[in-house]
Design an enzyme around this catalytic site. Structure first.
Site, PDB file in Angstrom:
ATOM      1  N   LEU A  11      10.237  17.260  24.812  1.00  0.00           N
ATOM      2  CA  LEU A  11      11.657  17.287  25.179  1.00  0.00           C
ATOM      3  C   LEU A  11      12.244  18.680  24.973  1.00  0.00           C
ATOM      4  O   LEU A  11      13.081  19.146  25.749  1.00  0.00           O
ATOM      5  CB  LEU A  11      12.443  16.250  24.367  1.00  0.00           C
ATOM      6  N   ALA A  66      11.552  20.669  27.986  1.00  0.00           N
ATOM      7  CA  ALA A  66      12.384  20.279  29.122  1.00  0.00           C
ATOM      8  C   ALA A  66      13.833  20.712  28.904  1.00  0.00           C
ATOM      9  O   ALA A  66      14.500  21.196  29.825  1.00  0.00           O
ATOM     10  CB  ALA A  66      12.299  18.775  29.330  1.00  0.00           C
ATOM     11  N   GLY A  73      40.655  20.958  46.200  1.00  0.00           N
ATOM     12  CA  GLY A  73      41.603  19.925  46.617  1.00  0.00           C
ATOM     13  C   GLY A  73      40.885  18.735  47.230  1.00  0.00           C
ATOM     14  O   GLY A  73      39.796  18.350  46.769  1.00  0.00           O
ATOM     15  N   PHE A  88       7.215  10.499  32.513  1.00  0.00           N
ATOM     16  CA  PHE A  88       7.232  10.562  31.047  1.00  0.00           C
ATOM     17  C   PHE A  88       7.990   9.344  30.535  1.00  0.00           C
ATOM     18  O   PHE A  88       9.206   9.222  30.766  1.00  0.00           O
ATOM     19  CB  PHE A  88       7.945  11.850  30.648  1.00  0.00           C
ATOM     20  N   SER A 140      15.238  18.097  38.123  1.00  0.00           N
ATOM     21  CA  SER A 140      14.725  17.107  37.162  1.00  0.00           C
ATOM     22  C   SER A 140      13.281  16.737  37.490  1.00  0.00           C
ATOM     23  O   SER A 140      12.439  16.614  36.602  1.00  0.00           O
ATOM     24  CB  SER A 140      15.558  15.819  37.189  1.00  0.00           C
ATOM     25  N   GLN A 200      48.271  32.331  40.261  1.00  0.00           N
ATOM     26  CA  GLN A 200      47.780  32.586  38.901  1.00  0.00           C
ATOM     27  C   GLN A 200      46.972  31.422  38.333  1.00  0.00           C
ATOM     28  O   GLN A 200      45.985  31.624  37.630  1.00  0.00           O
ATOM     29  CB  GLN A 200      48.956  32.911  37.968  1.00  0.00           C
ATOM     30  N   TRP A 217      14.826   4.192  32.600  1.00  0.00           N
ATOM     31  CA  TRP A 217      15.386   5.492  32.977  1.00  0.00           C
ATOM     32  C   TRP A 217      14.297   6.543  33.126  1.00  0.00           C
ATOM     33  O   TRP A 217      14.444   7.668  32.652  1.00  0.00           O
ATOM     34  CB  TRP A 217      16.425   5.977  31.956  1.00  0.00           C
ATOM     35  N   GLU A 219      17.776  13.834  27.881  1.00  0.00           N
ATOM     36  CA  GLU A 219      17.143  14.883  27.063  1.00  0.00           C
ATOM     37  C   GLU A 219      17.958  15.183  25.808  1.00  0.00           C
ATOM     38  O   GLU A 219      18.106  16.336  25.407  1.00  0.00           O
ATOM     39  CB  GLU A 219      16.983  16.172  27.872  1.00  0.00           C
TER      40      GLU A 219
HETATM   41  C1  LIG Z   1      18.989   9.872  35.380  1.00  0.00           C
HETATM   42  C2  LIG Z   1      18.241   9.755  34.088  1.00  0.00           C
HETATM   43  C3  LIG Z   1      16.918  10.160  34.009  1.00  0.00           C
HETATM   44  C4  LIG Z   1      16.191  10.000  32.812  1.00  0.00           C
HETATM   45  N1  LIG Z   1      14.857  10.346  32.770  1.00  0.00           N
HETATM   46  C5  LIG Z   1      14.131  10.015  31.669  1.00  0.00           C
HETATM   47  C6  LIG Z   1      12.715  10.186  31.663  1.00  0.00           C
HETATM   48  O1  LIG Z   1      12.114  10.692  32.626  1.00  0.00           O
HETATM   49  N2  LIG Z   1      12.000   9.761  30.583  1.00  0.00           N
HETATM   50  C7  LIG Z   1      12.602   9.190  29.493  1.00  0.00           C
HETATM   51  O2  LIG Z   1      11.903   8.820  28.549  1.00  0.00           O
HETATM   52  N3  LIG Z   1      13.967   9.042  29.457  1.00  0.00           N
HETATM   53  C8  LIG Z   1      14.727   9.425  30.518  1.00  0.00           C
HETATM   54  N4  LIG Z   1      16.095   9.245  30.520  1.00  0.00           N
HETATM   55  C9  LIG Z   1      16.718   8.610  29.368  1.00  0.00           C
HETATM   56  C10 LIG Z   1      17.641   9.507  28.576  1.00  0.00           C
HETATM   57  O3  LIG Z   1      16.910  10.434  27.837  1.00  0.00           O
HETATM   58  C11 LIG Z   1      18.546   8.614  27.735  1.00  0.00           C
HETATM   59  O4  LIG Z   1      19.492   8.065  28.635  1.00  0.00           O
HETATM   60  C12 LIG Z   1      19.222   9.358  26.609  1.00  0.00           C
HETATM   61  O5  LIG Z   1      18.301   9.647  25.606  1.00  0.00           O
HETATM   62  C13 LIG Z   1      20.376   8.550  25.995  1.00  0.00           C
HETATM   63  O6  LIG Z   1      19.964   7.265  25.676  1.00  0.00           O
HETATM   64  P1  LIG Z   1      20.827   6.005  26.144  1.00  0.00           P
HETATM   65  O7  LIG Z   1      21.147   6.173  27.582  1.00  0.00           O
HETATM   66  O8  LIG Z   1      20.099   4.804  25.703  1.00  0.00           O
HETATM   67  O9  LIG Z   1      22.188   6.141  25.362  1.00  0.00           O
HETATM   68  P2  LIG Z   1      22.453   5.702  23.827  1.00  0.00           P
HETATM   69  O10 LIG Z   1      21.389   6.243  22.944  1.00  0.00           O
HETATM   70  O11 LIG Z   1      22.722   4.241  23.792  1.00  0.00           O
HETATM   71  O12 LIG Z   1      23.797   6.503  23.546  1.00  0.00           O
HETATM   72  C14 LIG Z   1      25.078   6.026  24.029  1.00  0.00           C
HETATM   73  C15 LIG Z   1      26.161   6.893  23.412  1.00  0.00           C
HETATM   74  O13 LIG Z   1      26.118   6.786  21.984  1.00  0.00           O
HETATM   75  C16 LIG Z   1      26.042   8.076  21.391  1.00  0.00           C
HETATM   76  N5  LIG Z   1      25.282   7.998  20.149  1.00  0.00           N
HETATM   77  C17 LIG Z   1      24.049   7.435  19.942  1.00  0.00           C
HETATM   78  N6  LIG Z   1      23.692   7.583  18.667  1.00  0.00           N
HETATM   79  C18 LIG Z   1      24.685   8.253  18.042  1.00  0.00           C
HETATM   80  C19 LIG Z   1      24.915   8.724  16.700  1.00  0.00           C
HETATM   81  N7  LIG Z   1      23.992   8.555  15.738  1.00  0.00           N
HETATM   82  N8  LIG Z   1      26.048   9.360  16.426  1.00  0.00           N
HETATM   83  C20 LIG Z   1      26.986   9.576  17.399  1.00  0.00           C
HETATM   84  N9  LIG Z   1      26.846   9.167  18.668  1.00  0.00           N
HETATM   85  C21 LIG Z   1      25.704   8.514  18.985  1.00  0.00           C
HETATM   86  C22 LIG Z   1      25.363   8.940  22.447  1.00  0.00           C
HETATM   87  O14 LIG Z   1      25.659  10.332  22.244  1.00  0.00           O
HETATM   88  C23 LIG Z   1      25.981   8.390  23.720  1.00  0.00           C
HETATM   89  O15 LIG Z   1      27.239   8.974  23.922  1.00  0.00           O
HETATM   90  C24 LIG Z   1      16.842   9.458  31.681  1.00  0.00           C
HETATM   91  C25 LIG Z   1      18.188   9.105  31.763  1.00  0.00           C
HETATM   92  C26 LIG Z   1      18.878   9.247  32.938  1.00  0.00           C
HETATM   93  C27 LIG Z   1      20.336   8.822  32.986  1.00  0.00           C
END
Ligand SMILES: Cc1cc2nc3c(=O)[nH]c(=O)nc-3n(C[C@H](O)[C@H](O)[C@H](O)COP(=O)(O)OP(=O)(O)OC[C@H]3O[C@@H](n4cnc5c(N)ncnc54)[C@H](O)[C@@H]3O)c2cc1C
Length: 400
Positions: A255, A258, A356, A134, A96, A296, A167, A380
């Site tokens: 993105l 990446a 296990g 980023f 990452s 199996q 994040w 991503e």
């Molecule tokens: C360890 C880590 C490193 C990261 N690094 C970066 C970084 O360097 N730069 C950066 O900018 N971001 C970074 N991120 C952020 C990452 O890209 C976001 O966590 C990601 O885009 C999801 O956003 P969220 O966590 O807010 O989840 P949410 O957007 O709140 O989503 C939560 C859930 O809802 C679902 N969902 C959302 N909208 C819909 C829809 N329309 N229909 C159906 N399901 C939906 C999603 O699939 C998910 O299951 C990082 C995240 C992590 C965990």
């Protein structure tokens, strides 16, 4: 007691690669084997990013590896992907870090930056002398970054930035942050953002008003730094705007770069889990002094894993060939990211099962990969968001 990696190639996949591609893969494999594998479990336990490896990564051309000029290695996209595979065979968190430096910091400067920005930043980022992050995601906007609240307001020859990012990989160890913010533009918006447009800015992290803090308590990507960023009236010169950025399409292009690397990387994590499970199952004996590999149900799991790894290799190789030919579409990359990360996570879970009780310790890399892949599935573009991207591509109907 981890096993020495033996390589995974069921159908002569290597014969589809050029000599240069195999060389790039083998160079990265050796680097990871010699430098990361011996320390990764300790780093993961301590929640420590192995920063001491950065200079050597730079020397070997792993940063911005598929960019040309500015001291970058100028690899093909397939070569770059194979490097990402080997990094993630080591650890998703370390992969990452390289992905962010390469695809989310160097790529936008290379693609959208001014000559001055490129000349200043790219050579330093290529060697690892400078590190970047980023900033797109915000506390309240992840899957829907278009809702972002971060704003940049023009003030004379400067921009003033305000907002919170969440994040953010490598946030507290970065010299420069690529910050995405909404700006009022006289020539209107192309994002349906009410007269505002998303633009990208290069923010030096020592500017007054900029602060970063680490996210603690992570069970995943523990060898990677994950941060929150706060921008309170951060004043930057107008020349720090990346002139080629214009609209949400710009960060989404980053993105895509990446995600492409992630789709290769996930295969590396899956290979590590499969190879560990295979070697373990041949040694571990249960019932009639027979190795568990003779049962199996164990064979069924190993068969599933090697079949899915092989399919994932072929999928991403074709996507890589399309990318090298300049004809890849974002939905192709979505399919590879979605499938390969899911496949890797399932492999990790099956491998954990085969090991296990030993599977839950860090004597073996499996549980670490499993926990890491939970993040990789989410960042991503989550698995489900990629489902919707592919769904839109085949039906023509956006279902977000
Ligand atoms: C360890 C880590 C490193 C990261 N690094 C970066 C970084 O360097 N730069 C950066 O900018 N971001 C970074 N991120 C952020 C990452 O890209 C976001 O966590 C990601 O885009 C999801 O956003 P969220 O966590 O807010 O989840 P949410 O957007 O709140 O989503 C939560 C859930 O809802 C679902 N969902 C959302 N909208 C819909 C829809 N329309 N229909 C159906 N399901 C939906 C999603 O699939 C998910 O299951 C990082 C995240 C992590 C965990």
């Amino acid at each position: 007691m981890a096993f020495k990696f033996k390589g995974v190639d069921f159908i002569g996949f290597d014969s589809l690669l050029t000599d240069d591609e195999r060389l790039a893969r083998d160079t990265a494999r050796q680097f990871i084997e010699d430098n990361l594998i011996p320390i990764i479990e300790e780093c993961n336990r301590e929640g420590r990013f192995p920063r001491e490896l950065v200079p050597q990564m730079g020397q070997l051309g792993f940063f911005g590896a598929n960019l040309h000029g500015y001291g970058c290695a100028g690899m093909s996209n397939v070569e770059y992907g194979l490097v990402m595979q080997e990094f993630e065979r080591g650890d998703s968190g370390v992969r990452s870090f390289v992905s962010v430096q390469s695809a989310l910091v160097m790529y936008p400067i290379y693609t959208f930056g001014s000559d001055e920005q490129k000349d200043y930043w790219l050579p330093k980022l290529a060697t690892g002398e400078k590190l970047g992050c980023f900033g797109l995601t915000e506390p309240d906007f992840g899957s829907n970054p278009g809702g972002m609240r971060t704003r940049a307001v023009k003030s004379g020859d400067d921009y003033i930035l305000n907002g919170e990012k969440m994040w953010i990989t490598s946030g507290t160890i970065s010299d420069v942050a690529v910050i995405w913010a909404k700006v009022k533009e006289n020539n209107g918006s192309d994002d349906n953002l009410d007269g505002e447009k998303v633009r990208g800015f290069l923010v030096e992290t020592d500017r007054p008003g900029f602060s970063a803090y680490d996210v603690h308590g992570k069970w995943s990507l523990r060898a990677s730094v994950t941060s929150g960023l706060s921008l309170q009236d951060v004043r930057i010169p107008a020349k720090n705007l990346m002139p080629g950025t214009g609209g949400l399409k710009s960060p989404l292009m980053c993105l895509n770069q990446a995600r492409y690397g992630i789709a290769w990387g996930a295969i590396g994590a899956a290979m590590a889990c499969y190879d560990t499970a295979l070697q373990y199952s041949l040694l571990r004996k249960q019932f009639r002094d027979q190795p568990i590999a003779s049962h199996q149900l164990i064979q069924e799991k190993l068969t599933w894993m090697i079949t899915e790894i092989t399919k994932a290799q072929l999928l991403i190789l074709q996507v890589g060939r399309l990318k090298d030919a300049g004809s890849v579409d974002h939905q192709h990359i979505s399919m590879a990211k979605r499938n390969n990360v899911w496949m890797a996570l399932e492999c990790a879970r099956l491998a954990r099962d085969i090991l296990g009780g030993n599977g839950i310790t860090d004597d073996y890399p499996v549980m670490r990969h499993m926990m890491n892949l939970e993040s990789v599935k989410t960042y991503e573009g989550t698995h489900d968001i990629h489902t919707l991207i592919i769904g839109q591509s085949v039906t023509g109907i956006p279902a977000y």
